[in-house]
Design an enzyme around this catalytic site. Structure first.
Site, mmCIF file in Angstrom:
data_model
loop_
_atom_site.group_PDB
_atom_site.id
_atom_site.type_symbol
_atom_site.label_atom_id
_atom_site.label_comp_id
_atom_site.label_asym_id
_atom_site.label_seq_id
_atom_site.Cartn_x
_atom_site.Cartn_y
_atom_site.Cartn_z
ATOM 1 N N ALA A 48 0.811 -1.211 0.000
ATOM 2 C CA ALA A 48 0.000 0.000 0.000
ATOM 3 C C ALA A 48 0.847 1.264 0.000
ATOM 4 O O ALA A 48 0.350 2.339 -0.318
ATOM 5 C CB ALA A 48 -0.917 0.011 1.221
ATOM 6 N N LYS A 49 2.121 1.148 0.408
ATOM 7 C CA LYS A 49 3.054 2.278 0.458
ATOM 8 C C LYS A 49 2.441 3.480 1.179
ATOM 9 O O LYS A 49 2.524 4.618 0.722
ATOM 10 C CB LYS A 49 3.525 2.661 -0.937
ATOM 11 C CG LYS A 49 4.285 1.548 -1.651
ATOM 12 C CD LYS A 49 4.798 1.994 -3.009
ATOM 13 C CE LYS A 49 5.558 0.872 -3.698
ATOM 14 N NZ LYS A 49 4.677 -0.249 -4.116
ATOM 15 N N ARG A 50 1.835 3.208 2.328
ATOM 16 C CA ARG A 50 1.248 4.289 3.124
ATOM 17 C C ARG A 50 2.356 5.206 3.635
ATOM 18 O O ARG A 50 3.488 4.788 3.840
ATOM 19 C CB ARG A 50 0.458 3.717 4.296
ATOM 20 C CG ARG A 50 -0.689 2.784 3.907
ATOM 21 C CD ARG A 50 -1.620 3.402 2.902
ATOM 22 N NE ARG A 50 -2.841 2.620 2.730
ATOM 23 C CZ ARG A 50 -3.651 2.723 1.683
ATOM 24 N NH1 ARG A 50 -3.350 3.573 0.703
ATOM 25 N NH2 ARG A 50 -4.740 1.996 1.606
#
Length: 273
Positions: free
Chosen positions: A98-100
């Site tokens: 998700a590469k939050r």
């Protein structure tokens, strides 16, 4: 006491003799004709991913669904993601790509959605906002939060290589910080390090000998399995080697599942070799 992510990963890798992580990046435009027969995109993505999971699971120890491809389906996308995750067997871990990269309440809720609601084992996080962007994820036991350090894309050189901090390349400074952030945390911290930069991979393994590494970039992006294992595979630090497109789209014909299985098996053997 809960079992750590690294312990579970090593156990599965030993049982299945594989370090392969299959990335689930479902692009309906590349599906075989049988799945482009007018059915809803949500149905096509669900069918494609579940078939890929079933075909490749014997050769993988983890799957990495990329949230972007599911979010692009609209409101039903997270339901499809949840349904696909439910089909992944217990002898494989699940990483949410998700590469939050937010802070405060936002980061806590992002972490809760991934680790509590979806029940995933790991996820990816961007460190640009500093410690505050990772800490809420690290509060979840038996998980691993993989922080972007030296990524596999061409643009990684724009900041990660070119910028320096305290005299070090930015990616090395990030890795040292992540190592510190994970010390004493409930969950584990790991690094995302691309297979396309073997020198950086070797450098970061020397700096962080025990951190789990998620290594994308093998296959379509040109990373070599032998170089990856030589640079990063140690007794102390576990590695997950991710491949997405070269497995998912090994064939765009009706034999796509068999071709994906063969591509996953080939990668497993190359990494073991």
């Amino acid at each position: 006491m809960s079992t750590s992510f690294s312990t579970r990963l090593r156990r599965l890798q030993s049982q299945k003799d594989t370090a392969v992580c299959v990335g689930l990046d479902p692009d309906p435009a590349r599906f075989p004709p049988a799945l482009q027969d007018g059915r809803l995109r949500t149905d096509a993505v669900r069918a494609f991913c579940t078939t890929i999971v079933e075909a490749t699971a014997p050769y993988a120890c983890a799957f990495k669904p990329n949230f972007a491809f599911f979010e692009a389906l609209g409101p039903a996308g997270l339901t499809v993601l949840d349904q696909v995750v439910a089909t992944i067997p217990d002898d494989c871990l699940v990483l949410g790509d998700a590469k939050r990269g937010d802070i405060g309440h936002s980061a806590r809720f992002y972490a809760a959605s991934i680790y509590e609601e979806l029940g995933l084992d790991a996820c990816t996080v961007s460190p640009y906002l500093g410690r505050d962007s990772a800490t809420p994820f690290l509060e979840h036991e038996s998980t691993c939060t993989f922080v972007l350090a030296r990524t596999s894309n061409d643009g990684a050189e724009d900041l990660q290589e070119a910028c320096t901090c305290d005299g070090l390349p930015l990616y090395r400074h990030v890795a040292q910080r992540v190592k510190d952030w994970g010390t004493g945390a409930a969950g584990e911290a790991g690094l995302v390090v691309g297979a396309t930069a073997p020198a950086a991979l070797h450098d970061l393994r020397s700096l962080c000998p025990s951190l789990p590494f998620l290594i994308p970039g093998v296959g379509a992006q040109g990373g070599r399995p032998s170089a990856v294992m030589e640079a990063a595979a140690t007794e102390e630090g576990p590695v997950l080697v991710n491949s997405s497109r070269s497995i998912l789209y090994a064939s765009e014909d009706p034999d796509y599942a068999a071709a994906a299985a063969e591509a996953a098996r080939t990668l497993r053997d190359a990494l073991n070799g």
